[in-house]
Design a protein around this motif. Structure first.
Motif, PDB file in Angstrom:
ATOM      1  N   SER A   1       0.829  -1.210   0.000  1.00 47.07           N
ATOM      2  CA  SER A   1       0.000   0.000   0.000  1.00 47.07           C
ATOM      3  C   SER A   1       0.858   1.252   0.000  1.00 47.07           C
ATOM      4  CB  SER A   1      -0.923   0.031   1.220  1.00 47.07           C
ATOM      5  OG  SER A   1      -1.856  -1.016   1.152  1.00 47.07           O
ATOM      6  N   ALA A   2       1.980   1.198   0.705  1.00 45.59           N
ATOM      7  CA  ALA A   2       2.880   2.349   0.737  1.00 45.59           C
ATOM      8  C   ALA A   2       3.447   2.601  -0.659  1.00 45.59           C
ATOM      9  CB  ALA A   2       4.008   2.112   1.743  1.00 45.59           C
ATOM     10  N   LEU A   3       3.785   1.532  -1.365  1.00 46.42           N
ATOM     11  CA  LEU A   3       4.258   1.686  -2.747  1.00 46.42           C
ATOM     12  C   LEU A   3       3.147   2.251  -3.626  1.00 46.42           C
ATOM     13  CD1 LEU A   3       6.300   1.295  -5.032  1.00 46.42           C
ATOM     14  CD2 LEU A   3       5.560  -1.101  -5.183  1.00 46.42           C
ATOM     15  N   ASN A   4       1.936   1.743  -3.446  1.00 48.53           N
ATOM     16  CA  ASN A   4       0.797   2.244  -4.215  1.00 48.53           C
ATOM     17  C   ASN A   4       0.617   3.750  -4.009  1.00 48.53           C
ATOM     18  OD1 ASN A   4      -2.611   2.521  -4.010  1.00 48.53           O
ATOM     19  ND2 ASN A   4      -1.762   1.604  -5.845  1.00 48.53           N
ATOM     20  N   ALA A   5       0.782   4.190  -2.765  1.00 54.34           N
ATOM     21  CA  ALA A   5       0.635   5.623  -2.482  1.00 54.34           C
ATOM     22  C   ALA A   5       1.682   6.438  -3.239  1.00 54.34           C
ATOM     23  CB  ALA A   5       0.737   5.872  -0.975  1.00 54.34           C
ATOM     24  N   GLU A   6       2.885   5.877  -3.378  1.00 54.47           N
ATOM     25  CA  GLU A   6       3.940   6.571  -4.125  1.00 54.47           C
ATOM     26  C   GLU A   6       3.596   6.650  -5.616  1.00 54.47           C
ATOM     27  OE1 GLU A   6       6.664   7.976  -2.962  1.00 54.47           O
ATOM     28  OE2 GLU A   6       7.173   7.039  -1.048  1.00 54.47           O
ATOM     29  N   VAL A   7       3.063   5.570  -6.155  1.00 52.34           N
ATOM     30  CA  VAL A   7       2.701   5.568  -7.574  1.00 52.34           C
ATOM     31  C   VAL A   7       1.590   6.588  -7.821  1.00 52.34           C
ATOM     32  CG1 VAL A   7       1.799   4.177  -9.482  1.00 52.34           C
ATOM     33  CG2 VAL A   7       3.410   3.156  -7.848  1.00 52.34           C
ATOM     34  N   VAL A   8       0.588   6.567  -6.930  1.00 52.04           N
ATOM     35  CA  VAL A   8      -0.523   7.515  -7.065  1.00 52.04           C
ATOM     36  C   VAL A   8      -0.009   8.952  -6.965  1.00 52.04           C
ATOM     37  CG1 VAL A   8      -2.615   8.374  -5.930  1.00 52.04           C
ATOM     38  CG2 VAL A   8      -2.293   5.906  -6.291  1.00 52.04           C
ATOM     39  N   ALA A   9       0.870   9.207  -6.022  1.00 48.16           N
ATOM     40  CA  ALA A   9       1.390  10.567  -5.828  1.00 48.16           C
ATOM     41  C   ALA A   9       2.147  11.038  -7.063  1.00 48.16           C
ATOM     42  CB  ALA A   9       2.284  10.617  -4.591  1.00 48.16           C
TER      43      ALA A   9
ATOM     44  N   LEU B   1       1.699  10.097 -10.158  1.00 48.57           N
ATOM     45  CA  LEU B   1       0.736  10.369 -11.233  1.00 48.57           C
ATOM     46  C   LEU B   1      -0.009  11.668 -10.982  1.00 48.57           C
ATOM     47  CD1 LEU B   1      -0.585   6.735 -11.715  1.00 48.57           C
ATOM     48  CD2 LEU B   1       0.546   8.102 -13.468  1.00 48.57           C
ATOM     49  N   ARG B   2      -0.414  11.884  -9.744  1.00 49.98           N
ATOM     50  CA  ARG B   2      -1.154  13.104  -9.428  1.00 49.98           C
ATOM     51  C   ARG B   2      -0.276  14.343  -9.606  1.00 49.98           C
ATOM     52  NH1 ARG B   2      -6.147  12.278  -7.440  1.00 49.98           N
ATOM     53  NH2 ARG B   2      -6.220  14.378  -6.570  1.00 49.98           N
ATOM     54  N   SER B   3       1.012  14.211  -9.282  1.00 48.39           N
ATOM     55  CA  SER B   3       1.933  15.341  -9.487  1.00 48.39           C
ATOM     56  C   SER B   3       2.007  15.736 -10.952  1.00 48.39           C
ATOM     57  CB  SER B   3       3.336  14.979  -8.997  1.00 48.39           C
ATOM     58  OG  SER B   3       3.374  14.913  -7.599  1.00 48.39           O
ATOM     59  N   ALA B   4       1.778  14.744 -11.829  1.00 45.30           N
ATOM     60  CA  ALA B   4       1.822  15.026 -13.271  1.00 45.30           C
ATOM     61  C   ALA B   4       0.452  15.452 -13.798  1.00 45.30           C
ATOM     62  CB  ALA B   4       2.317  13.789 -14.022  1.00 45.30           C
ATOM     63  N   GLY B   5      -0.525  15.597 -12.899  1.00 45.54           N
ATOM     64  CA  GLY B   5      -1.832  16.073 -13.330  1.00 45.54           C
ATOM     65  C   GLY B   5      -2.835  14.985 -13.642  1.00 45.54           C
ATOM     66  N   VAL B   6      -2.467  13.725 -13.397  1.00 48.22           N
ATOM     67  CA  VAL B   6      -3.380  12.606 -13.643  1.00 48.22           C
ATOM     68  C   VAL B   6      -4.274  12.407 -12.412  1.00 48.22           C
ATOM     69  CG1 VAL B   6      -3.517  10.117 -14.099  1.00 48.22           C
ATOM     70  CG2 VAL B   6      -1.685  11.502 -15.143  1.00 48.22           C
ATOM     71  N   GLN B   7      -5.582  12.244 -12.627  1.00 49.69           N
ATOM     72  CA  GLN B   7      -6.524  12.049 -11.509  1.00 49.69           C
ATOM     73  C   GLN B   7      -6.486  10.591 -11.057  1.00 49.69           C
ATOM     74  OE1 GLN B   7      -8.733  13.955  -9.608  1.00 49.69           O
ATOM     75  NE2 GLN B   7      -7.614  15.744 -10.357  1.00 49.69           N
ATOM     76  N   ALA B   8      -5.340  10.225 -10.490  1.00 48.28           N
ATOM     77  CA  ALA B   8      -5.118   8.841 -10.072  1.00 48.28           C
ATOM     78  C   ALA B   8      -5.733   8.589  -8.700  1.00 48.28           C
ATOM     79  CB  ALA B   8      -3.620   8.558 -10.027  1.00 48.28           C
ATOM     80  N   LEU B   9      -6.194   7.357  -8.491  1.00 52.41           N
ATOM     81  CA  LEU B   9      -6.768   6.961  -7.205  1.00 52.41           C
ATOM     82  C   LEU B   9      -6.396   5.506  -6.942  1.00 52.41           C
ATOM     83  CD1 LEU B   9      -8.809   8.143  -5.015  1.00 52.41           C
ATOM     84  CD2 LEU B   9     -10.523   6.760  -6.185  1.00 52.41           C
ATOM     85  N   GLY B  10      -5.751   5.246  -5.820  1.00 53.62           N
ATOM     86  CA  GLY B  10      -5.369   3.877  -5.477  1.00 53.62           C
ATOM     87  C   GLY B  10      -6.562   3.039  -5.067  1.00 53.62           C
ATOM     88  N   VAL B  11      -6.580   1.774  -5.482  1.00 55.89           N
ATOM     89  CA  VAL B  11      -7.617   0.822  -5.061  1.00 55.89           C
ATOM     90  C   VAL B  11      -6.911  -0.472  -4.645  1.00 55.89           C
ATOM     91  CG1 VAL B  11      -9.632  -0.525  -5.767  1.00 55.89           C
ATOM     92  CG2 VAL B  11      -9.355   1.818  -6.608  1.00 55.89           C
TER      93      VAL B  11
END
Lengths: 251, 251
Positions: free
Chosen positions: A82-90, A92-102
């Motif tokens: 989950s911690a890795l997932n949060a990094e991936v989401v972050a 993507l979001r920094s690049a403007g993508v409306q990413a959401l972890g599931v």
């Protein structure tokens, strides 16, 4: 109809191999930039666990199931991925993508190591709103075994069907599936057994490259081909161009 | 048959009212200690959002639904309530409880503001293994509205039925449901409309005390009564003793 894409990011692409959960931020930034420029379409990202989660899953022997009183490994392994997932989401979001972890531990159920349920209506709604669900290899409760590991590759196979994706791409740290050092341009059920495919040297509790190709051949048999390519070619894949990698097809 | 309990922790119990997501760690430690000494049984914890999540949900007007291009509030609100969930889980685990957070955004689907699906087989398996699922009020994708807020109280009602719980307790920061400053010992559909129940002064996007009682009367009508009590009496409730609060019954 516009494309609906599942993009798998290999665990060895987004983490440093062998290290104790060291996230490869440079790689994630590049991936996020590639995804951010794709014209509006439906993209689901699935990522592996890499060095975040595999060591924990191995330590707690999650491949052997979980009994009452032995559930510590579920929480510890899930926390790592989950911690890795949060990094991936972050990233993507920094690049403007409306990413959401599931998290698959929350959304899915397995039996004998295979997914038997995974809620997808919320994923459909996220896609309809222009969001990018980011899903990951995870520990999942298992009706027979207590819990099991569900790999990112198994998730790709399951979700590509559930979400009716027409394009499936797997970004890896090698140029494609290698046989004697050369990229195999196409794999089908007929050619699979002529190949000499090495196992990944990297610690992996989910079957390495052979496990991956088994999942993708299963998906191809269900009608959806997939493409394996080096992450540096992600932009080409997303643009529908040649990526120099391996196509897995139903034959 | 042993008890299966749903325990709702009010958002105003586990966070400081009015503050910007300040977790009440002292309250959480006491609650965790109470839960840790309960003889092995099935417990599901559901908690409210308190000052973590309600302000975000209000800012982004999630009660009015979400359209494409307006999804930022989903991620921001979910992040706030997930962070609180992680604190609740950590407090329980510190006390030796095998707690595991489960996010409704990942596990459930709503339509017109009401849950229409929530995976429960993984929750059943967690309970069978002696784990304590910890679920929370959350933003949930909504088939009609894009997304909506599902309160902890709505989750209590839904999950008490899905998981066949025979005891439902709601720990609050008041001694029970108050009418003119006195605790109402029992509420039924027949007595509900004779009461003068104030709204919580605390910012709440989910209907305050009246919304809570509506959910609990709905649950009582389905055959499961519930008890509302001050969190200081949690140990009494868990032990099956008198807790000095309010019983909600089907009449």
């Amino acid at each position: 109809m516009s494309d609906r894409i599942i993009l798998k990011l290999g665990g060895s692409v987004i983490t440093d191999k062998g290290a104790d959960c060291r996230v490869n931020h440079a790689a994630l930034s590049g991936i996020a930039a590639d995804i951010a420029v794709v014209p509006a379409t439906g993209i689901v990202v699935v990522h592996g666990a890499g060095s975040c989660g595999h060591p924990e899953a191995r330590k707690y022997r999650l491949d052997q199931g979980v009994a009452a009183g032995q559930t510590e490994g579920i929480a510890v392994t899930h926390r790592a991925v989950s911690a890795l997932n949060a990094e991936v989401v972050a990233a993507l979001r920094s690049a403007g993508v409306q990413a959401l972890g599931v998290h698959p531990l929350h959304a899915g159920v397995a039996d004998k190591g295979r997914l038997v349920a995974f809620e997808s209506r919320h994923l459909e709604k996220m896609l309809a709103l222009g969001m990018v669900p980011v899903i990951h290899g995870d520990v999942v409760m298992d009706l027979s075994r207590g819990a099991c590991i569900v790999s990112g590759d198994q998730l790709v196979r399951y979700l590509a069907v559930a979400l009716k994706c027409n394009r499936v791409g797997l970004a890896t740290d090698v140029p494609g599936v290698l046989d004697g050092g050369r990229v195999v341009p196409e794999i089908t059920p007929q050619t699979m057994y002529t190949l000499q495919i090495g196992n990944s040297s990297y610690t992996d509790v989910t079957g390495g490259m052979k496990g991956k190709i088994d999942e993708l051949l299963g998906l191809a048999a269900a009608g959806t081909g997939s493409d394996i390519f080096e992450v540096s070619r992600l932009g080409d894949f997303l643009a529908g161009k040649d990526h120099g990698g391996t196509k897995v097809r139903g034959g």
